[in-house]
Design an enzyme around this catalytic site. Structure first.
Site, PDB file in Angstrom:
ATOM      1  N   SER A 172       0.822  -1.214   0.000  1.00  0.00           N
ATOM      2  CA  SER A 172       0.000   0.000   0.000  1.00  0.00           C
ATOM      3  C   SER A 172       0.856   1.264   0.000  1.00  0.00           C
ATOM      4  O   SER A 172       1.804   1.386   0.780  1.00  0.00           O
ATOM      5  CB  SER A 172      -0.919   0.006   1.227  1.00  0.00           C
ATOM      6  OG  SER A 172      -1.565   1.263   1.302  1.00  0.00           O
ATOM      7  N   LYS A 227     -12.822  -4.780   1.749  1.00  0.00           N
ATOM      8  CA  LYS A 227     -13.691  -3.666   1.325  1.00  0.00           C
ATOM      9  C   LYS A 227     -15.185  -3.961   1.485  1.00  0.00           C
ATOM     10  O   LYS A 227     -15.958  -3.077   1.817  1.00  0.00           O
ATOM     11  CB  LYS A 227     -13.387  -3.284  -0.121  1.00  0.00           C
ATOM     12  CG  LYS A 227     -12.058  -2.560  -0.269  1.00  0.00           C
ATOM     13  CD  LYS A 227     -11.848  -2.110  -1.695  1.00  0.00           C
ATOM     14  CE  LYS A 227     -10.582  -1.271  -1.789  1.00  0.00           C
ATOM     15  NZ  LYS A 227     -10.428  -0.673  -3.116  1.00  0.00           N
ATOM     16  N   GLU A 247     -24.015   7.500   0.641  1.00  0.00           N
ATOM     17  CA  GLU A 247     -24.726   7.138  -0.590  1.00  0.00           C
ATOM     18  C   GLU A 247     -23.788   6.572  -1.651  1.00  0.00           C
ATOM     19  O   GLU A 247     -24.088   5.593  -2.327  1.00  0.00           O
ATOM     20  CB  GLU A 247     -25.442   8.386  -1.126  1.00  0.00           C
ATOM     21  CG  GLU A 247     -26.407   8.074  -2.237  1.00  0.00           C
ATOM     22  CD  GLU A 247     -26.631   9.261  -3.158  1.00  0.00           C
ATOM     23  OE1 GLU A 247     -26.472  10.402  -2.719  1.00  0.00           O
ATOM     24  OE2 GLU A 247     -26.943   9.010  -4.340  1.00  0.00           O
ATOM     25  N   ASN A 271     -13.674   2.215   1.060  1.00  0.00           N
ATOM     26  CA  ASN A 271     -12.222   2.229   1.246  1.00  0.00           C
ATOM     27  C   ASN A 271     -11.778   3.199   2.328  1.00  0.00           C
ATOM     28  O   ASN A 271     -10.598   3.278   2.642  1.00  0.00           O
ATOM     29  CB  ASN A 271     -11.496   2.525  -0.084  1.00  0.00           C
ATOM     30  CG  ASN A 271     -11.812   3.916  -0.611  1.00  0.00           C
ATOM     31  OD1 ASN A 271     -12.554   4.685  -0.008  1.00  0.00           O
ATOM     32  ND2 ASN A 271     -11.226   4.243  -1.753  1.00  0.00           N
ATOM     33  N   ASP A 322     -12.941   6.396  -4.265  1.00  0.00           N
ATOM     34  CA  ASP A 322     -12.530   6.193  -5.663  1.00  0.00           C
ATOM     35  C   ASP A 322     -13.362   7.058  -6.604  1.00  0.00           C
ATOM     36  O   ASP A 322     -12.897   7.452  -7.675  1.00  0.00           O
ATOM     37  CB  ASP A 322     -12.684   4.723  -6.079  1.00  0.00           C
ATOM     38  CG  ASP A 322     -11.564   3.867  -5.522  1.00  0.00           C
ATOM     39  OD1 ASP A 322     -10.506   4.428  -5.160  1.00  0.00           O
ATOM     40  OD2 ASP A 322     -11.745   2.637  -5.442  1.00  0.00           O
ATOM     41  N   GLY A 340     -14.387  -3.133 -18.219  1.00  0.00           N
ATOM     42  CA  GLY A 340     -14.309  -3.793 -16.914  1.00  0.00           C
ATOM     43  C   GLY A 340     -15.611  -3.639 -16.155  1.00  0.00           C
ATOM     44  O   GLY A 340     -16.416  -2.745 -16.456  1.00  0.00           O
ATOM     45  N   ALA A 341     -15.819  -4.542 -15.186  1.00  0.00           N
ATOM     46  CA  ALA A 341     -17.095  -4.525 -14.457  1.00  0.00           C
ATOM     47  C   ALA A 341     -16.920  -4.878 -12.983  1.00  0.00           C
ATOM     48  O   ALA A 341     -17.833  -5.380 -12.339  1.00  0.00           O
ATOM     49  CB  ALA A 341     -18.083  -5.489 -15.130  1.00  0.00           C
ATOM     50  N   GLY A 369     -15.323  -3.589  -8.938  1.00  0.00           N
ATOM     51  CA  GLY A 369     -15.625  -2.489  -8.020  1.00  0.00           C
ATOM     52  C   GLY A 369     -15.197  -1.135  -8.578  1.00  0.00           C
ATOM     53  O   GLY A 369     -15.902  -0.130  -8.401  1.00  0.00           O
ATOM     54  N   TYR A 391      -1.974   1.923 -12.213  1.00  0.00           N
ATOM     55  CA  TYR A 391      -0.903   2.892 -11.957  1.00  0.00           C
ATOM     56  C   TYR A 391       0.486   2.277 -11.883  1.00  0.00           C
ATOM     57  O   TYR A 391       1.463   2.985 -11.600  1.00  0.00           O
ATOM     58  CB  TYR A 391      -1.202   3.761 -10.724  1.00  0.00           C
ATOM     59  CG  TYR A 391      -1.404   3.010  -9.436  1.00  0.00           C
ATOM     60  CD1 TYR A 391      -2.674   2.659  -9.017  1.00  0.00           C
ATOM     61  CD2 TYR A 391      -0.320   2.677  -8.625  1.00  0.00           C
ATOM     62  CE1 TYR A 391      -2.872   1.980  -7.825  1.00  0.00           C
ATOM     63  CE2 TYR A 391      -0.512   2.004  -7.435  1.00  0.00           C
ATOM     64  CZ  TYR A 391      -1.785   1.655  -7.044  1.00  0.00           C
ATOM     65  OH  TYR A 391      -1.974   0.984  -5.871  1.00  0.00           O
ATOM     66  N   GLY A 432      -3.777   6.463 -13.587  1.00  0.00           N
ATOM     67  CA  GLY A 432      -4.210   5.856 -12.330  1.00  0.00           C
ATOM     68  C   GLY A 432      -3.493   6.417 -11.115  1.00  0.00           C
ATOM     69  O   GLY A 432      -4.055   6.438 -10.020  1.00  0.00           O
TER      70      GLY A 432
HETATM   71  P1  ATR Z   1     -11.819  -4.371  -9.077  1.00  0.00           P
HETATM   72  O1  ATR Z   1     -12.948  -4.657  -8.143  1.00  0.00           O
HETATM   73  O2  ATR Z   1     -10.584  -3.851  -8.409  1.00  0.00           O
HETATM   74  O3  ATR Z   1     -12.241  -3.525 -10.250  1.00  0.00           O
HETATM   75  P2  ATR Z   1     -12.026  -7.078 -10.200  1.00  0.00           P
HETATM   76  O4  ATR Z   1     -13.395  -7.275  -9.707  1.00  0.00           O
HETATM   77  O5  ATR Z   1     -11.030  -8.175 -10.003  1.00  0.00           O
HETATM   78  O6  ATR Z   1     -11.312  -5.799  -9.609  1.00  0.00           O
HETATM   79  O7  ATR Z   1     -12.090  -6.691 -11.734  1.00  0.00           O
HETATM   80  C1  ATR Z   1     -11.025  -6.816 -12.592  1.00  0.00           C
HETATM   81  C2  ATR Z   1     -11.523  -6.507 -14.000  1.00  0.00           C
HETATM   82  O8  ATR Z   1     -10.465  -6.787 -14.926  1.00  0.00           O
HETATM   83  C3  ATR Z   1     -12.714  -7.361 -14.412  1.00  0.00           C
HETATM   84  O9  ATR Z   1     -13.555  -6.587 -15.225  1.00  0.00           O
HETATM   85  C4  ATR Z   1     -12.023  -8.476 -15.217  1.00  0.00           C
HETATM   86  O10 ATR Z   1     -12.863  -9.113 -16.152  1.00  0.00           O
HETATM   87  P3  ATR Z   1     -13.770 -10.382 -15.708  1.00  0.00           P
HETATM   88  O11 ATR Z   1     -14.966  -9.821 -14.985  1.00  0.00           O
HETATM   89  O12 ATR Z   1     -14.117 -11.037 -16.983  1.00  0.00           O
HETATM   90  O13 ATR Z   1     -12.889 -11.217 -14.807  1.00  0.00           O
HETATM   91  C5  ATR Z   1     -10.963  -7.702 -15.913  1.00  0.00           C
HETATM   92  N1  ATR Z   1      -9.864  -8.560 -16.400  1.00  0.00           N
HETATM   93  C6  ATR Z   1      -8.891  -9.137 -15.671  1.00  0.00           C
HETATM   94  N2  ATR Z   1      -8.063  -9.854 -16.467  1.00  0.00           N
HETATM   95  C7  ATR Z   1      -8.545  -9.728 -17.737  1.00  0.00           C
HETATM   96  C8  ATR Z   1      -8.132 -10.225 -19.023  1.00  0.00           C
HETATM   97  N3  ATR Z   1      -7.037 -11.016 -19.164  1.00  0.00           N
HETATM   98  N4  ATR Z   1      -8.875  -9.894 -20.112  1.00  0.00           N
HETATM   99  C9  ATR Z   1      -9.969  -9.098 -19.981  1.00  0.00           C
HETATM  100  N5  ATR Z   1     -10.392  -8.578 -18.791  1.00  0.00           N
HETATM  101  C10 ATR Z   1      -9.700  -8.903 -17.697  1.00  0.00           C
END
Ligand code: ATR
Length: 280
Positions: free
Chosen positions: A18, A69, A80, A89, A104, A130-131, A133, A221, A242
């Site tokens: 960290s 978290k 909220e 966090n 964040d 990405g999807a 947190g 980052y 980042g």
């Molecule tokens: P955080 O909560 O920190 O955002 P996370 O939930 O681990 O972390 O999310 C990581 C993101 O990176 C996810 O969207 C993940 O895609 P999946 O939901 O399909 O796992 C994405 N990710 C990680 N490695 C990947 C890869 N090799 N190709 C595409 N997406 C990837």
């Protein structure tokens, strides 16, 4: 320390990586505040007991990182934005009440405002990759700033669909395999995946069809300039990295715990950047 209760910490397992102590101790020194910010390595099964004794340990609040978290969310009074993101966090004690937020959201927005001041002038569409947190925090922030349409693409489509259900009809889902087709009308592209991070594969996306007024942001980052940001810079696009988000997300915690809104200076950025370089 001036009083027995004037410290904060970052709680995680592991917690050595960290950068929060570097950031907060820089500010404490800069503002001449006689307080401390420490690392606390706490296992998952010990987390509840630990935060139940924060005050007794001399803490006014804390940051929480992996894997705490969600537990921190359940064990505190989230605001909220923390509820919208589903994770916290930053914790602080208000009397005997443990309150929490997710910084964040403002870390992302404040950094974007500094790096690309007019990013939201015509921001009709953002594309979020990405999807997890981090994507939730980014989407919540973009909606709060009036972005009309947010397209989410994720390797695992079901997680993007879950975000659409959570945030409503301004959020659309795009196919991860045909991302390039989404770029032409994208004003802001945000990577929230781990792609491009040191030790992970790069995000390979041809930015040719992005408009020249588009902004590209990355939450990764390490390295500070990811391959995605390098490609955007090479095209002359505005970028937000980042590291900037990491520094800006720390501002609110410091101000809640120590009563001073700190400044994200070039000197702080250089300090953290140098530390990241020695670690990789
Ligand atoms: P955080 O909560 O920190 O955002 P996370 O939930 O681990 O972390 O999310 C990581 C993101 O990176 C996810 O969207 C993940 O895609 P999946 O939901 O399909 O796992 C994405 N990710 C990680 N490695 C990947 C890869 N090799 N190709 C595409 N997406 C990837």
């Amino acid at each position: 320390m001036t009083t027995g209760r004037h410290a904060a910490c970052v709680i995680g397992w592991p917690v050595e990586h960290s950068r929060s102590p570097l950031i907060h101790n820089y500010w404490l020194k800069r503002y001449g505040i006689a307080a401390e910010y420490r690392r606390e390595a706490v296992r998952k099964e010990e987390f509840q007991a630990f935060i139940g004794t924060l005050a007794a340990r001399g803490y006014v609040g804390a940051n929480v990182t992996v894997p705490h978290k969600e537990a921190a969310f359940a064990l505190s009074q989230p605001d909220e934005r923390a509820r919208a993101v589903g994770a916290v966090n930053t914790l602080w004690l208000e009397g005997n009440v443990l309150r929490s937020t997710n910084t964040d959201v403002e870390g992302f927005l404040d950094n974007l405002d500094v790096c690309a001041p007019h990013w939201d002038r015509d921001a009709a569409k953002a594309l979020v990759l990405g999807a997890g947190g981090a994507a939730r925090a980014v989407i919540y922030g973009l909606l709060s700033r009036g972005v009309e349409r947010i397209v989410v693409a994720n390797r695992t489509a079901s997680r993007a669909e879950a975000l659409q259900r959570a945030f409503g009809k301004q959020v659309k889902v795009a196919d991860w395999a045909s991302l390039e087709g989404e770029l032409a009308d994208t004003a802001l592209l945000v990577n929230t995946t781990t792609l491009g991070m040191h030790g992970q594969p790069a995000l390979t996306l041809d930015l040719d069809s992005l408009g020249r007024h588009a902004t590209v942001a990355d939450i990764v980052y390490v390295p500070v300039v990811t391959p995605l940001l390098a490609a955007a810079k090479a095209r002359g696009l505005a970028t937000a990295d980042g590291l900037g988000m990491l520094l800006h997300q720390a501002v609110r915690g410091f101000s809640l715990w120590f009563g001073k809104t700190p400044e994200v200076t070039g000197e702080l950025r250089a300090l953290v950047e140098a530390d990241l370089e020695t670690a990789t």
